[in-house]
Design an enzyme around this catalytic site. Structure first.
Site, short mmCIF file in Angstrom:
data_model
loop_
_atom_site.label_atom_id
_atom_site.label_comp_id
_atom_site.label_asym_id
_atom_site.label_seq_id
_atom_site.Cartn_x
_atom_site.Cartn_y
_atom_site.Cartn_z
N CYS A 112 38.14 29.03 38.48
CA CYS A 112 39.11 28.55 39.48
C CYS A 112 38.62 27.32 40.25
O CYS A 112 39.40 26.68 40.95
CB CYS A 112 39.46 29.67 40.45
SG CYS A 112 40.06 31.12 39.60
N HIS A 254 42.11 27.02 46.87
CA HIS A 254 42.53 27.65 45.62
C HIS A 254 43.39 28.86 45.97
O HIS A 254 43.05 29.65 46.84
CB HIS A 254 41.30 28.07 44.81
CG HIS A 254 41.63 29.03 43.72
ND1 HIS A 254 42.62 28.76 42.79
CD2 HIS A 254 41.15 30.27 43.42
CE1 HIS A 254 42.73 29.79 41.97
NE2 HIS A 254 41.86 30.73 42.33
N ASN A 284 47.92 33.39 41.12
CA ASN A 284 46.68 32.64 40.92
C ASN A 284 46.73 31.95 39.56
O ASN A 284 46.70 32.62 38.53
CB ASN A 284 45.51 33.64 41.01
CG ASN A 284 44.15 32.98 40.79
OD1 ASN A 284 44.07 31.84 40.34
ND2 ASN A 284 43.10 33.71 41.09
N1 COA Z 1 49.40 48.19 43.08
C1 COA Z 1 49.16 49.28 43.80
N2 COA Z 1 47.92 49.72 44.09
C2 COA Z 1 46.88 49.02 43.60
C3 COA Z 1 47.08 47.86 42.83
C4 COA Z 1 48.40 47.46 42.57
N3 COA Z 1 48.68 46.37 41.84
N4 COA Z 1 45.87 47.35 42.49
C5 COA Z 1 44.95 48.16 43.03
N5 COA Z 1 45.56 49.17 43.70
C6 COA Z 1 44.96 50.27 44.43
C7 COA Z 1 43.51 50.47 44.05
O1 COA Z 1 43.44 51.26 42.88
C8 COA Z 1 42.98 51.21 45.25
O2 COA Z 1 43.32 52.55 45.14
P1 COA Z 1 42.25 53.69 45.48
O3 COA Z 1 41.88 53.46 46.92
O4 COA Z 1 43.01 54.94 45.23
O5 COA Z 1 41.12 53.44 44.54
C9 COA Z 1 43.79 50.63 46.40
O6 COA Z 1 44.91 49.96 45.81
C10 COA Z 1 43.04 49.66 47.28
O7 COA Z 1 42.27 48.82 46.49
P2 COA Z 1 41.34 47.71 47.14
O8 COA Z 1 40.50 47.12 46.06
O9 COA Z 1 40.68 48.21 48.37
O10 COA Z 1 42.42 46.67 47.65
P3 COA Z 1 42.17 45.31 48.37
O11 COA Z 1 42.76 45.34 49.70
O12 COA Z 1 40.75 44.86 48.26
O13 COA Z 1 43.02 44.33 47.48
C11 COA Z 1 42.77 42.75 45.72
C12 COA Z 1 42.75 44.21 46.11
C13 COA Z 1 42.43 42.63 44.24
C14 COA Z 1 44.15 42.20 45.97
C15 COA Z 1 41.75 41.98 46.58
O14 COA Z 1 40.50 42.65 46.56
C16 COA Z 1 41.55 40.59 46.10
O15 COA Z 1 42.45 39.79 46.09
N6 COA Z 1 40.32 40.20 45.72
C17 COA Z 1 40.04 38.91 45.23
C18 COA Z 1 40.54 38.77 43.81
C19 COA Z 1 40.60 37.34 43.37
O16 COA Z 1 41.05 36.52 44.10
N7 COA Z 1 40.12 37.06 42.16
C20 COA Z 1 40.16 35.78 41.60
C21 COA Z 1 39.16 34.90 42.29
S1 COA Z 1 39.31 33.28 41.80
#
Ligand code: COA
Length: 327
Positions: A112, A254, A284
């Site tokens: 990214c 980004h 993204n």
């Molecule tokens: N829909 C519903 N629930 C979902 C889900 C979805 N699409 N994806 C994950 N969950 C669930 C998880 O399984 C978890 O459940 P659990 O607590 O029973 O295990 C719960 O939601 C919370 O997950 P968590 O990882 O704490 O959520 P979060 O607030 O951290 O958000 C992301 C998850 C992925 C959105 C966030 O961590 C993020 O954006 N991270 C950066 C990712 C990124 O930008 N990557 C590319 C970088 S260039």
């Protein structure tokens, strides 16, 4: 020595996949996706469209804006993690498609952060050798081909698209690039990668069965590292250029997650009105995202001559960086 951005272009495929559409594919819901990421929809390339097809449309738009013919291009750099093939490079395919008969080119892989790494590389080329008058910097991704559509942790986040910035070497003008800071840390393979298909894990029945040809990510770890790295890089470039955060008209991060962008803005600090965010429409798009933002800003007149524009990115590698531009 002065390098200017003469043209911008972007392209996103016609097909739109909404959060409601995703509700029918995996166990998720619109509210979860919107509140956790800011994403409402993403664009998905047609089966016959590959990275170079998206890139070509963005490239032609940037060339048209600048009034520059493909034959005038000296180099093409394509930032991508979803090239048409491992080789030949997407830049080679694009050179042929555009008819850029005088250009050399290569792909650059920094996930990214690819657009920022490519801009820095282009600046380097243009600075050491004035014969590089026009360099086309592209970010193009067909991430829908790398996403596991059964994995709700990742499939809701990504989209397809391309962007292009045409740089011109203008020895008598002021450089629009004021400062840059780029970094990598190769000790984090586990938190963001696509494990198979390269020489470490060549494609096999087993790698396919194990779903190793898809993006793997530990979202929470990425979140924290992304905020820290982007804030630190932004502060470094502001200091290097002796520009205060209050002077910055636009922060263009980004587009990975609206909450990541808000956290970066809070810590710089900078009001959210000065953060350019379009993730709701595209998700993204990795290397394409910052260029899509810039093209929208230019075409809608939201960026004016003399504005300080701070670009920052973070991605797999890990890679990160910031570049300060005076528009
Ligand atoms: N829909 C519903 N629930 C979902 C889900 C979805 N699409 N994806 C994950 N969950 C669930 C998880 O399984 C978890 O459940 P659990 O607590 O029973 O295990 C719960 O939601 C919370 O997950 P968590 O990882 O704490 O959520 P979060 O607030 O951290 O958000 C992301 C998850 C992925 C959105 C966030 O961590 C993020 O954006 N991270 C950066 C990712 C990124 O930008 N990557 C590319 C970088 S260039």
């Amino acid at each position: 020595m002065g390098i200017k951005i003469r043209g911008t272009g972007s392209y996103t495929p016609d097909k739109v996949l909404t959060n409601e559409d995703l509700e029918k594919m995996v166990e998720t819901n619109d509210e979860w996706i919107r509140t956790r990421t800011g994403i409402c929809q993403r664009h998905i390339a047609a089966p016959e469209q590959a990275c170079s097809d998206l890139a070509e449309k963005a490239a032609r738009a940037a060339l048209e804006m600048a009034g520059v013919a493909p034959e005038e291009l000296n180099a093409i750099i394509v930032a991508t993690i979803s090239p048409d093939h491992i080789f030949p490079s997407t830049a080679c395919l694009l050179q042929h498609r555009l008819g850029a008969t005088k250009a050399f080119g290569f792909d650059l892989e920094a996930a990214c952060s690819g657009l920022l790494f490519s801009l820095e590389t282009a600046r380097g080329l243009m600075s050491v050798n004035r014969k590089y008058r026009y360099v086309l910097v592209i970010g193009s991704e067909k991430l829908s081909a790398l996403v596991n559509w059964e994995d709700r942790n990742t499939c809701v986040l990504f989209g397809d698209g391309a962007s292009a910035l045409l740089l011109e070497n203008c020895p008598d003008e002021e450089d629009c690039f004021l400062a840059s800071d780029l970094g990598v840390d190769g000790n984090s393979l586990d938190i963001l990668s696509l494990p198979a298909g390269g020489s470490r894990n060549p494609a096999s029945v087993q790698t396919v069965t194990d779903k190793m040809h898809y993006i793997h990510m530990a979202g929470r770890d990425v979140f924290k590292l992304a905020v820290n790295a982007m804030v630190s890089s932004c502060k470094k470039v502001l200091e290097e250029a002796n520009v205060s955060i209050d002077q910055v008209r636009w922060l263009v991060p980004h587009q990975a997650n609206a909450r990541i962008m808000s956290a970066v803005a809070q810590r710089l600090p900078l009001e959210e009105e000065r953060v350019f965010i379009n993730i709701g429409k595209y998700g993204n798009t990795s290397a394409a995202s910052i260029g899509i933002c810039i093209d929208e800003m230019v075409r809608s007149g939201q960026v004016q001559k003399g504005d300080y524009v701070l670009l920052t990115a973070f991605g797999g590698g890990l890679t990160w960086g910031a570049i300060l531009i005076k528009w």
